[in-house]
Each structure stands twice: as C-alpha cells, then as structure tokens.
Design a protein around this motif. Structure first.
Motif, PDB file in Angstrom:
ATOM      1  N   ASP A  97       0.878  -1.143   0.264  1.00  0.00           N
ATOM      2  CA  ASP A  97       0.062  -0.010  -0.028  1.00  0.00           C
ATOM      3  C   ASP A  97       0.964   1.435  -0.048  1.00  0.00           C
ATOM      4  N   THR A  98       2.045   1.137  -0.387  1.00  0.00           N
ATOM      5  CA  THR A  98       2.733   2.476  -0.357  1.00  0.00           C
ATOM      6  C   THR A  98       2.637   3.308  -1.198  1.00  0.00           C
ATOM      7  N   THR A  99       1.889   2.807  -2.372  1.00  0.00           N
ATOM      8  CA  THR A  99       1.163   4.044  -3.258  1.00  0.00           C
ATOM      9  C   THR A  99       0.112   4.785  -2.738  1.00  0.00           C
ATOM     10  N   ALA A 100      -0.601   4.226  -1.871  1.00  0.00           N
ATOM     11  CA  ALA A 100      -1.842   4.709  -1.046  1.00  0.00           C
ATOM     12  C   ALA A 100      -1.044   5.791  -0.157  1.00  0.00           C
ATOM     13  N   ALA A 101      -0.255   5.680   0.420  1.00  0.00           N
ATOM     14  CA  ALA A 101       0.864   6.193   1.439  1.00  0.00           C
ATOM     15  C   ALA A 101       1.207   7.682   0.533  1.00  0.00           C
ATOM     16  N   ILE A 102       1.686   7.312  -0.439  1.00  0.00           N
ATOM     17  CA  ILE A 102       2.372   8.644  -1.243  1.00  0.00           C
ATOM     18  C   ILE A 102       1.194   9.464  -1.657  1.00  0.00           C
ATOM     19  N   ARG A 103      -0.039   9.060  -1.961  1.00  0.00           N
ATOM     20  CA  ARG A 103      -1.156   9.670  -2.415  1.00  0.00           C
ATOM     21  C   ARG A 103      -1.485  10.536  -1.189  1.00  0.00           C
ATOM     22  N   ALA A 104      -1.690   9.918   0.122  1.00  0.00           N
ATOM     23  CA  ALA A 104      -2.093  10.494   1.326  1.00  0.00           C
ATOM     24  C   ALA A 104      -1.080  11.457   1.656  1.00  0.00           C
ATOM     25  N   ILE A 105       0.269  11.545   1.311  1.00  0.00           N
ATOM     26  CA  ILE A 105       1.042  12.564   1.599  1.00  0.00           C
ATOM     27  C   ILE A 105       0.726  13.932   0.946  1.00  0.00           C
ATOM     28  N   ASN A 106       0.131  13.709  -0.698  1.00  0.00           N
ATOM     29  CA  ASN A 106      -0.182  14.797  -1.452  1.00  0.00           C
ATOM     30  C   ASN A 106      -1.574  15.365  -1.130  1.00  0.00           C
ATOM     31  N   ASN A 107      -2.629  14.531  -0.774  1.00  0.00           N
ATOM     32  CA  ASN A 107      -3.952  14.679  -0.561  1.00  0.00           C
ATOM     33  C   ASN A 107      -4.263  15.328   0.908  1.00  0.00           C
ATOM     34  N   ALA A 108      -3.693  14.280   1.620  1.00  0.00           N
ATOM     35  CA  ALA A 108      -4.201  14.466   3.029  1.00  0.00           C
ATOM     36  C   ALA A 108      -3.087  15.079   3.961  1.00  0.00           C
ATOM     37  N   HIS A 109      -2.150  15.536   3.147  1.00  0.00           N
ATOM     38  CA  HIS A 109      -0.930  16.025   4.110  1.00  0.00           C
ATOM     39  C   HIS A 109      -0.417  14.998   4.962  1.00  0.00           C
ATOM     40  N   LEU A 110      -0.536  13.788   4.750  1.00  0.00           N
ATOM     41  CA  LEU A 110       0.279  12.816   5.896  1.00  0.00           C
ATOM     42  C   LEU A 110       1.408  13.279   6.455  1.00  0.00           C
ATOM     43  N   ASP A 111       1.469  13.150   7.726  1.00  0.00           N
ATOM     44  CA  ASP A 111       2.715  13.351   8.415  1.00  0.00           C
ATOM     45  C   ASP A 111       3.957  12.249   8.291  1.00  0.00           C
ATOM     46  N   TYR A 112       3.193  10.902   8.330  1.00  0.00           N
ATOM     47  CA  TYR A 112       4.131   9.783   8.430  1.00  0.00           C
ATOM     48  C   TYR A 112       3.378   8.630   7.774  1.00  0.00           C
ATOM     49  N   TYR A 113       4.088   7.597   7.396  1.00  0.00           N
ATOM     50  CA  TYR A 113       3.394   6.280   7.342  1.00  0.00           C
ATOM     51  C   TYR A 113       4.167   5.130   7.898  1.00  0.00           C
ATOM     52  N   LEU A 114       3.665   4.192   8.456  1.00  0.00           N
ATOM     53  CA  LEU A 114       4.267   2.962   9.096  1.00  0.00           C
ATOM     54  C   LEU A 114       3.914   1.704   8.455  1.00  0.00           C
ATOM     55  N   LEU A 115       4.804   0.961   8.167  1.00  0.00           N
ATOM     56  CA  LEU A 115       4.666  -0.461   7.688  1.00  0.00           C
ATOM     57  C   LEU A 115       4.379  -1.353   8.717  1.00  0.00           C
ATOM     58  N   LYS A 116       3.433  -2.276   8.415  1.00  0.00           N
ATOM     59  CA  LYS A 116       3.291  -3.460   9.483  1.00  0.00           C
ATOM     60  C   LYS A 116       4.099  -4.595   8.871  1.00  0.00           C
ATOM     61  N   PRO A 117       4.548  -5.236  10.106  1.00  0.00           N
ATOM     62  CA  PRO A 117       4.653  -5.152  11.374  1.00  0.00           C
ATOM     63  C   PRO A 117       5.565  -4.349  11.819  1.00  0.00           C
ATOM     64  N   TRP A 118       5.433  -3.596  13.042  1.00  0.00           N
ATOM     65  CA  TRP A 118       6.261  -2.719  13.635  1.00  0.00           C
ATOM     66  C   TRP A 118       6.847  -2.860  14.808  1.00  0.00           C
ATOM     67  N   ASP A 119       7.061  -4.324  14.631  1.00  0.00           N
ATOM     68  CA  ASP A 119       7.990  -4.823  15.818  1.00  0.00           C
ATOM     69  C   ASP A 119       9.324  -4.908  15.519  1.00  0.00           C
ATOM     70  N   PRO A 120      10.217  -4.417  16.733  1.00  0.00           N
ATOM     71  CA  PRO A 120       9.752  -3.908  17.879  1.00  0.00           C
ATOM     72  C   PRO A 120       9.333  -2.720  17.824  1.00  0.00           C
ATOM     73  N   PRO A 121       8.212  -2.484  18.742  1.00  0.00           N
ATOM     74  CA  PRO A 121       7.786  -0.871  18.621  1.00  0.00           C
ATOM     75  C   PRO A 121       8.822   0.271  19.113  1.00  0.00           C
ATOM     76  N   GLU A 122       9.956  -0.220  19.893  1.00  0.00           N
ATOM     77  CA  GLU A 122      10.794   0.585  20.737  1.00  0.00           C
ATOM     78  C   GLU A 122      11.639   1.137  19.375  1.00  0.00           C
ATOM     79  N   GLU A 123      11.840   0.337  18.243  1.00  0.00           N
ATOM     80  CA  GLU A 123      12.568   0.801  17.228  1.00  0.00           C
ATOM     81  C   GLU A 123      11.939   1.516  15.971  1.00  0.00           C
TER      82      GLU A 123
END
Length: 554
Positions: A97-123
């Motif tokens: 879904d990285t294409t959707a994330a790039i679209r969100a940066i342009n349209n929704a002024h997305l601040d960041y996107y995270l990929l699943k899974p995010w383990d370990p969360p500390e990093e």
C-alpha cells in the motif's frame, strides 16, 4: 464544555487483533500524557472525531489503517484534516500500500506512514510517534477554560465589560468577532447572533448577550444583597481607603459591610505599576494590591456588595444611618465611612462623546493595551497615573506620545516615573500641547492637536485621558457639607473654616475624619485636603475605624 482531560491519540483498524496490538503498544508508551481512543472502522472513527471537535477536545494524533471497508484510511485522514488541521496524521500500511501512502502525503498532508508489522515498537513505532507528538505539542495551545467575552473591538459596551471583569480579576478571554475565527465558532454554539454582541460565555457553557454588570456579578458569585439587618460600620467605596477601613473594621470585631459601585481598587486599581508603596521594592500593579486587600478583608469577615450603588443617606431616630441603594433596598448601620474616591474629568472637545469607549478611554490602559500593538497612542495628562499608563503602553505600542499643557512633568509627576519615561525610547513628551478635536468613523482614527499654536492632525489608535479628577460625592451632598469643588469637609475644617459657620452643631469637637454628621466619616481622595497617594489613603481608612470605635463608645 470545559475539560481538563489529556490530549488524545486515536487508533483506527478494522482488524481486531491489529487494533488491540496498536492500542496496547500506544498505552505502554504514551498513556501518561495522552488518552488513547480506538475505533474499528473509518466511519466509527469519523464519528469520534466529529464529537471531539464539537466538544473542543484536543486531538494530537490519528494512526489509521489504510485497508478498511467503507471509509479507507486516506479518506478518513483527509476528512479529519478539515476538523483538526494541526493534528498529526499517520497511515498504517502493508508493503503493497505504499502507493496509497504517497497519495495520502499529497492529498491528506500525511505526516508519516508506518509499515506492518512494527515490531519491535521501541525501534519501529515509538521514535517516529514521539517526534510527531513533540512537534504537535510545540504549537498546541490548550483551550482556555473560563469565561469568554465575544464582541467588537470598538464597541463601548465590550470595553465596559472588559473593564468590569478585569476590575474583579476574573480570568477571561477576549475574542474580537471581526478578527478571531474562534469567536464565530463559539458564538454559533450559543442562541445569539452577531447583532446581539457582546456575548459572555461562562465556563459552564451558558451565555448572556449584552448583559448588565449585576447579572454577571451574580453569575460569578458576587453578593448584591446584604446578609445582616444592622451593621456597626458600612464603608462606601472599595478603593485603598475603603479596603483599609474594611480590613481594620472586620479585624477589630465590627460588623463591616463594603459597598462598591464599580470595581474594587478605585483609580489605584487601574494602575499598571505602583513603585512607591512601602514594602514592595519591585513595585506591584494596582490590581494585585487591590486583590490582596480584598481577600484580606473578606477573610477577616467583611462583606462586600458589588456592583451596588448608594443613592441616598438619611438619619433615623437621630442615630442610625439608613443607606438606600439604587435597587430600592435599604441598609441600616451605626456608622458610615465614606471612601467614594474620585473620577476622571471628561475632556470636552468635538468628537469625544461619539468615540468614548471606541478608542478613547479614561484610565483604562490595562484592558486595551494589547489592541494598541505596533500603533501610535496618545496620553493626555502629566500626573502619576498618566506616567504609569505610558510605561505600560510602551511595551505594546509603536510609540506613546504624552501631551501636557505645561513645560514639563516636574510639577505633577514623581521623579522616578519621569526618569523611567526619559529612558524609554518610544515615549515622547509633547509640552504646550492640547487636544483640539478627535475624529473617526465608528472608532478613533485621528487626533487633532494644538502644539504651541501649530494645529496638526495625527493618526491615532487610542487616546488615554488623565486630566485631573473630581470627587464622587454627588449623592451625599444633600446630607453632608462639601467644599465648592465637592470634596467632603471633615474634622477641624468644620469649625475653623469661616465659609461654613454652624457646620458642626454638636457639643463635642468633631473627630479628625468626621463629617458634619456624627458617626459619618470620610477618608481618601474624596476628602478635603487629601494627599492623593495610595499610602495616605490606606492610612486614613485605618484611622477612620479608630474614630468609629470612639463614636460607638460614646
């Protein structure tokens, strides 16, 4: 609706297991400073966001999954931005879904996107979210939790209400309807329209349009009715002299009532800085001094009626004093201390009446100073009140001009103020200068001055007037003797002044601060011969209680 809750982080995902994991990880790291809310769909999240907006609660961050039935993550973030433009927006995506994330940066002024899974969360989760939340906190301004006043900057009634609230040290937020978008949104939540401004919105959400001061006083808990049938002493006026009388009367066991028609402090209460009062080497504001004295008097047992006004005094059975208030109620007392103070004289030039309260103010530097930011303002008068106002206004205004009729300030202003003014580069003293006319369409725009014969029209944002005072004794002149200027005669003046033969008609000598009516005393600026200093007013107020005791012991 007032709230003391923490800012919110909203997690959105239609997969229960993923949502539970996100919720768990967010709580582990951020629950001390944030509330964590969760939603299982985009539509549910949008409802939560709308409710938070309606309740004016702070939404710090939205973490939304992209692939959800109905409203997808990008669409949710786009719609959320319209309600919470400063909220940080994070999209939770799968690698595909990285294409959707790039679209969100342009349209929704997305601040960041995270990929699943995010383990370990500390990093892979916490460092990014910490940075985003720190950026949000840097610009976040918590909602004001208290009384708010919506009005027009140049409305005289708005000015009166600001002065009233400031006089009682009621924390309030001023919202100019024409220049503050928040004012329109807040007004929309009441039953009133812009045509009914000013509107006061209280902390509990209730509102009043164009309210009387008495209605506000009742709402904020000020007393307007006396609690006792008979008092030992009633003090009329809550300036420095009146508050000192209240402190000493109450502390010495007298049933003491103070009646104030405007706000405690009198003229001293409007002073931005008093630097020559004993015991305060760094100075203090008149409002601070007033608040301390008021709290001290009420703690010791004095009652305060405000805003309430006495309109008549008469003697009952040759002893009791009966004060009639403007609402028709009566108060009986054994003794009275008149500390009615003085009011500023009005400047009589063309345009004054029309613009009073709309750029032209009498001793109101504190409440209107911020509206003068980076503008030129003018002060008329050369006394200490004018000097204190000039120093205060100079911190906001582009330039402050002090207009005086004489050659210098030396004859009318304290040396320490003259020195401060001389060291302030954006204050200019204009000797031999008078205001000839004021002009403006709805508010002050020009001041026409006569500078030693040369007439000039100058652009002006505000004009503050301190041109002398007159005693506020009109209502009592039918009962006690005043001098030709309206100041109250007391003590030896009643027997030594040849202009007033038979002013004192009693067997004993009048007490030092006693008027021609036994048991009615005067202290402070309204008394003939007063020194017009805060310290002397406080001294006279406390002395008056000594004489009240002597009178009551007769």
């Amino acid at each position: 609706m007032a709230t003391d809750k923490k800012p919110i982080i909203l997690a959105v995902d239609d997969d229960p297991q993923v949502l539970s994991a996100v919720d768990r990880d967010l709580r582990r790291e951020f629950r001390r400073d944030y509330r964590i809310l969760r939603a299982s769909s985009g539509d549910e999240a949008l409802e939560i966001i709308r409710e938070l907006h309606q309740r004016q609660e702070p939404l710090a961050l939205i973490l939304a999954d992209q692939r959800m039935p109905g409203l997808e993550g990008v669409e949710l973030l786009e719609q959320a931005r319209a309600l919470f433009p400063s909220t940080k927006r994070v999209l939770l995506t799968a690698y595909a879904d990285t294409t959707a994330a790039i679209r969100a940066i342009n349209n929704a002024h997305l601040d960041y996107y995270l990929l699943k899974p995010w383990d370990p969360p500390e990093e892979l989760l916490y460092p990014s979210l910490r940075d985003l939340l720190a950026a949000w906190q840097a610009t976040y301004r918590p909602r004001f939790e208290g009384l708010r006043l919506i009005g027009f900057q140049w409305s005289p009634l708005s000015h009166e209400l600001k002065d009233f609230l400031a006089g009682y040290m009621v924390p309030f937020q001023w919202l100019d309807y024409e220049n503050n978008p928040e004012a329109e949104a807040l007004l929309a939540g009441t039953e009133y329209t812009a045509a009914e401004l000013p509107v006061v919105v209280f902390e509990d959400g209730t509102a009043m349009a164009r309210p009387e001061r008495a209605a506000i006083a009742t709402k904020i808990g000020l007393a307007s009715k006396a609690a006792q049938e008979l008092y030992d002493v009633v003090v009329v006026g809550a300036g420095p002299a009146g508050l000192a009388a209240a402190v000493y009367g109450a502390s010495e066991g007298l049933k003491t009532l103070v009646i104030e028609r405007q706000a405690p402090g009198g003229q001293a209460g409007t002073s931005s800085r008093i630097e020559n009062y004993l015991g305060f080497p760094t100075g203090l504001s008149g409002a601070e001094l007033t608040h301390r004295a008021w709290m001290q008097a009420t703690r010791l047992g004095a009652e305060l009626l405000a805003p309430q006004e006495v309109q008549e005094m008469c003697i009952q059975d040759g002893y009791y004093k009966v004060l009639t208030l403007t609402d028709g109620s009566e108060i009986r007392t054994r003794a009275v201390v008149l500390t009615t103070g003085v009011s500023y004289r009005q400047l009589q030039v063309p345009g004054m009446d029309r613009l009073n309260g709309a750029g032209i103010y009498y001793g109101a530097a504190r409440t209107e100073a911020r509206s003068c930011e980076q503008r030129d303002v003018y002060i008329v008068g050369g006394g200490n009140s004018a000097g204190q106002a000039a120093m205060y206004l100079a911190t906001y205004a582009r330039h402050v001009y002090i207009l005086i009729r004489g050659e210098s300030l030396a004859a009318s202003m304290s040396a320490y103020l003259i020195e401060q003014i001389g060291n302030t580069p954006n204050i200019t003293i204009m000797p031999y200068t008078q205001v000839q006319e004021v002009r403006g369409d709805g508010h002050l725009e020009e001041v026409v001055i006569n500078n030693n014969g040369q007439v000039e029209a100058r652009e002006a944002q505000a004009l503050f007037i301190f041109i002398g005072t007159k005693p506020s004794t009109e209502w009592v002149q039918a009962s006690v003797i005043c001098d030709p200027k309206g100041f109250l005669l007391t003590g030896r003046d009643l027997v030594a002044d040849p202009r007033y033969p038979q002013a004192w008609k009693h067997n004993r000598e009048p007490y030092l601060l006693e008027t021609c009516v036994p048991g009615v005393f005067a202290a402070g600026d309204a008394r003939t011969g007063a020194m017009a200093r805060v310290a002397s007013a406080v001294g006279e107020g406390s002395m008056a209680i000594k004489f009240v005791h002597q009178y009551l012991d007769e």
